[in-house]
Design a protein around this motif. Sequence first.
Motif, short mmCIF file in Angstrom:
data_model
loop_
_atom_site.label_atom_id
_atom_site.label_comp_id
_atom_site.label_asym_id
_atom_site.label_seq_id
_atom_site.Cartn_x
_atom_site.Cartn_y
_atom_site.Cartn_z
N GLU A 284 0.81 -1.22 0.00
CA GLU A 284 0.00 0.00 0.00
C GLU A 284 0.84 1.27 0.00
O GLU A 284 0.55 2.23 -0.71
N LYS A 285 1.89 1.30 0.81
CA LYS A 285 2.66 2.53 0.99
C LYS A 285 4.11 2.32 0.61
O LYS A 285 4.77 1.41 1.10
N VAL A 286 4.61 3.19 -0.26
CA VAL A 286 6.02 3.12 -0.65
C VAL A 286 6.87 3.72 0.47
O VAL A 286 6.66 4.88 0.86
N THR B 132 8.92 16.06 -1.21
CA THR B 132 10.32 16.40 -0.94
C THR B 132 11.25 15.20 -1.01
O THR B 132 12.44 15.33 -0.78
N SER B 133 10.72 14.04 -1.30
CA SER B 133 11.54 12.83 -1.39
C SER B 133 10.98 11.94 -2.49
O SER B 133 9.83 12.10 -2.92
N ALA B 134 11.81 11.00 -2.93
CA ALA B 134 11.35 10.06 -3.97
C ALA B 134 10.19 9.23 -3.47
O ALA B 134 9.25 8.93 -4.22
N GLU B 135 10.23 8.86 -2.18
CA GLU B 135 9.15 8.06 -1.60
C GLU B 135 7.85 8.86 -1.54
O GLU B 135 6.77 8.35 -1.86
N GLY B 136 7.95 10.14 -1.13
CA GLY B 136 6.78 10.98 -1.06
C GLY B 136 6.15 11.18 -2.43
O GLY B 136 4.92 11.10 -2.59
N LYS B 137 6.98 11.42 -3.42
CA LYS B 137 6.46 11.60 -4.77
C LYS B 137 5.80 10.33 -5.29
O LYS B 137 4.77 10.39 -5.97
N ALA B 138 6.39 9.17 -4.98
CA ALA B 138 5.81 7.90 -5.42
C ALA B 138 4.44 7.68 -4.81
O ALA B 138 3.52 7.17 -5.48
N ASN B 139 4.26 8.05 -3.55
CA ASN B 139 2.96 7.90 -2.91
C ASN B 139 1.93 8.88 -3.47
O ASN B 139 0.72 8.60 -3.44
#
Length: 456
Positions: A121-123, A440-447
């Motif tokens: 569900e969450k990256v 602000t992060s790759a993970e945030g953008k992916a979500n």
Amino acid sequence: MYIKLQFLLILTCCSYMTKAQIRITDPGKVAERQAENRANQKVNQTIDKGFDKVEEGIGGLFKKKDKKTKEEPSAGKIEQSANTSNKIDNTAATESESVAVGNNAKPTLKSYSKFDFVPGEKVVAIEDFSQDAVGDFPAKWNTNSAGEVVTIAGTEGKWLMLGPEGVFYPEFVTKLPENFTLEFNLATTSDFSFYSGVVRTIFAEVANPAKSFSIWKGFDGDKQKGLELGLHPKDAGGQQGIANFNVFEGPAESIMKNEKSFPAFHVPDHNVVKVSIWRQKSRLRLYVDDYKVWDLPKAFNPATNYNFIAFSNQGYHVETDRYFISNLRLAVGAPDTRNKLITEGKFSTTGILFDVNSANIKPESYGVLKDIANVLSENATVKVKVIGHTDSDGDDAGNLALSKKRSEAVKEALSKDFAIDKSRLETDGKGETAPVSPNTSAEGKANNRRVEFIKL
């Protein structure tokens, strides 16, 4: 015989001198690095002369053939560039190209009809090595071997080239829950030897990751718990890949092991595959592209506190063989499409993937779309609104338009490939206006790059 022995002595010496990272040997830099090695390592004059004699021959291993005389595509060779150093001419398939033996057609959702992988569900972690300079070992990783960030011609982004035998692990992964998925791209050089070792993906419980270097080369001398998944691009005939599986609960004794073949990914122009690993409590699924290699109900031990991911290279039989990894994506949680959409009235997923700046749905999205389609088929009166979302990269208007196009693409896919009546599907797009995580992060953008399904 003398020349052969001298050549082996030189290669051994060069391997000994390699420390923090390995450099790809391209002809344009051999002389410079040789001078440094002579000054720093004080290699004796006899070996220096031998190196000079074979230097031209070694460089020739990496030169591209003339396109007019080349009989077949060749991968994993050095392409000398005025603007980009250490660039590998892999001529390998991009992520959206087929890797099936003898099949050059671009895969479609339909071609992935047996692919049932559904990402978490969450990256929580993404690694594409974008923050690392080409030629460096990645800053957020550790190893007891050597490696460096490189680019591969014909593919996007950067790759970590795994050096000689050793262990490579991301230091930012410190906990793995009972439900998670790990995805990454795997590539090899073209003339990869059957006798070179497998590349292993390791999940383990470790007290001190640094101590695990020697353990995961053979599980010697310590009590560790974990499992490993080994992949090799081809068997002796080249038409099948090799996969092996081992579970360890102690110093050196495997309590569960398995080996099988799967479609080879070592074929001209198709040396890049997508590896997908799915844990659901004790259950393990492993996919290479759309092929399900394993579905093992009792692979993970629920009592083991898995807190370590690593890649282990068992060694190269041929000096020019290399494995490369890229685009790691770790996601946690067990999607519950039916409950969330029907009971809670809303389901959101980051598992429907699109080409960059495009509404073209990637075929590996099939498992998620099928899961949603099954819920809609079982609840024939339910209507939903499909809403596309983007991250904040790019301009607002462009992102809004793209999100609307992507929601329309999902609607079309559900109708065309899964027979869901279009009258049950409305679409909309929010662009970057409704983030669920900071951009602000790759993970945030992916979500934030997600598709929502709202029950009407």
